[in-house]
Design a protein around this motif. Sequence first.
Motif, PDB file in Angstrom:
ATOM      1  N   SER A  71      -0.735   0.940  -6.710  1.00  0.00           N
ATOM      2  CA  SER A  71      -0.273  -0.002  -5.693  1.00  0.00           C
ATOM      3  C   SER A  71      -1.372  -1.014  -5.371  1.00  0.00           C
ATOM      4  CB  SER A  71       0.099   0.728  -4.399  1.00  0.00           C
ATOM      5  OG  SER A  71       1.068   1.732  -4.629  1.00  0.00           O
ATOM      6  N   THR A 108      -2.530  -3.273  -2.304  1.00  0.00           N
ATOM      7  CA  THR A 108      -2.274  -2.932  -0.910  1.00  0.00           C
ATOM      8  C   THR A 108      -1.633  -4.038  -0.080  1.00  0.00           C
ATOM      9  OG1 THR A 108      -4.562  -3.509  -0.375  1.00  0.00           O
ATOM     10  CG2 THR A 108      -4.072  -1.185  -0.835  1.00  0.00           C
ATOM     11  N   ILE A 114     -10.059   1.433   1.053  1.00  0.00           N
ATOM     12  CA  ILE A 114      -9.407   0.130   0.967  1.00  0.00           C
ATOM     13  C   ILE A 114     -10.009  -0.831   1.983  1.00  0.00           C
ATOM     14  CG2 ILE A 114      -7.230  -1.090   1.356  1.00  0.00           C
ATOM     15  CD1 ILE A 114      -7.433   0.313  -1.358  1.00  0.00           C
ATOM     16  N   SER A 133      -5.404  -4.871 -11.018  1.00  0.00           N
ATOM     17  CA  SER A 133      -4.737  -3.567 -11.021  1.00  0.00           C
ATOM     18  C   SER A 133      -4.414  -3.086 -12.429  1.00  0.00           C
ATOM     19  CB  SER A 133      -3.468  -3.612 -10.169  1.00  0.00           C
ATOM     20  OG  SER A 133      -2.564  -4.570 -10.641  1.00  0.00           O
ATOM     21  N   ASP A 186      -8.573   7.517   1.623  1.00  0.00           N
ATOM     22  CA  ASP A 186      -8.051   6.355   0.910  1.00  0.00           C
ATOM     23  C   ASP A 186      -7.987   5.118   1.808  1.00  0.00           C
ATOM     24  OD1 ASP A 186      -5.954   7.348   2.472  1.00  0.00           O
ATOM     25  OD2 ASP A 186      -4.509   7.482   0.831  1.00  0.00           O
ATOM     26  N   ASN A 240      -4.746   3.121  -5.073  1.00  0.00           N
ATOM     27  CA  ASN A 240      -4.541   1.902  -4.292  1.00  0.00           C
ATOM     28  C   ASN A 240      -5.660   0.917  -4.595  1.00  0.00           C
ATOM     29  OD1 ASN A 240      -2.233   2.109  -2.070  1.00  0.00           O
ATOM     30  ND2 ASN A 240      -3.100   4.149  -2.361  1.00  0.00           N
ATOM     31  N   ALA A 258       0.813  -1.215   0.000  1.00  0.00           N
ATOM     32  CA  ALA A 258       0.000   0.000   0.000  1.00  0.00           C
ATOM     33  C   ALA A 258       0.845   1.264   0.000  1.00  0.00           C
ATOM     34  CB  ALA A 258      -0.914   0.000   1.227  1.00  0.00           C
ATOM     35  N   ASN A 259       0.299   2.297  -0.628  1.00  0.00           N
ATOM     36  CA  ASN A 259       0.812   3.662  -0.495  1.00  0.00           C
ATOM     37  C   ASN A 259      -0.369   4.542  -0.107  1.00  0.00           C
ATOM     38  OD1 ASN A 259       3.712   3.786  -1.025  1.00  0.00           O
ATOM     39  ND2 ASN A 259       3.168   2.909  -3.007  1.00  0.00           N
ATOM     40  N   LEU A 260      -0.757   4.421   1.150  1.00  0.00           N
ATOM     41  CA  LEU A 260      -1.927   5.097   1.693  1.00  0.00           C
ATOM     42  C   LEU A 260      -1.504   6.184   2.669  1.00  0.00           C
ATOM     43  CD1 LEU A 260      -3.993   1.880   2.494  1.00  0.00           C
ATOM     44  CD2 LEU A 260      -4.555   3.542   0.700  1.00  0.00           C
TER      45      LEU A 260
END
Length: 251
Positions: free
Chosen positions: A127, A129, A221, A138, A217, A163, A98-100
């Motif tokens: 990304s 997650t 998710i 994705s 975000d 994400n 993840a890039n949250l």
Amino acid sequence: MRVLITNDDGIYAPGIKALAKHFAAFAHVTVVAPDRQQSATSHAITLHKPLHVDEVHIGANIRSFQVNGTPADCVKLALGALCDHAPDLVLSGVNSGANLGLDIVYSGTASAAAEAVLQGYKAIALSVTKPPFDFTSSVRIAEKLAHELIKHSLPADTYLNVNIPPLAYDQLKGIRVTRIGVRKYKNAYEQRKDPLGRSYYWQAGQIVNVQNEPDTDVRAIEEGKVSVTPIHFNFTNPQTLVTLDSWQLTL
């Protein structure tokens, strides 16, 4: 469509291969990515050593280069020297993890997209997650967003941070446009000994659960939805400008 693809997991990571192969079916694809794992390098660039480039093969109809530098290096070098033509779009990912929230401060994946928009190009960071890292969903999300971004414009210096939950495409609960949520980490370092008996430290921080608002975000998710967050580079805090003016600073 001409697409430049990069990442921070390294050029042979499964996420970038899946993305490049998917887009190569309908677009002209150039891949320029680090020659090794570069996660959490943020927006670092290389100034004090040479950048070496090697052409490699990661799939049919994909022109691919590995660079001994950071993700931001890869984007700068690609746009300044390696791309035959200016890309219509820069894709960074697909990242394994993840890039949250404020992960984007540390993320090489996000910073590669950031470098692209600073150079005047449209960009998306992508990304998945958490495991299992099946990139089938994705790359379909990436294609959908790529076509939309080509058709539409975003404000200057803005990229999309995307994400995707680790779910099959037909199990995703939808797409939500989000703002950055809160993801906190408890810092922890394990002290270990190397073979010579010297102490060293290994970072072992853990995520601390924080309740997030529905439009973030992190919350999207948690609900099994794809999060799409517009990230913009205006670091000035406008409310604090007024506060600082009230200090009547003088020399």
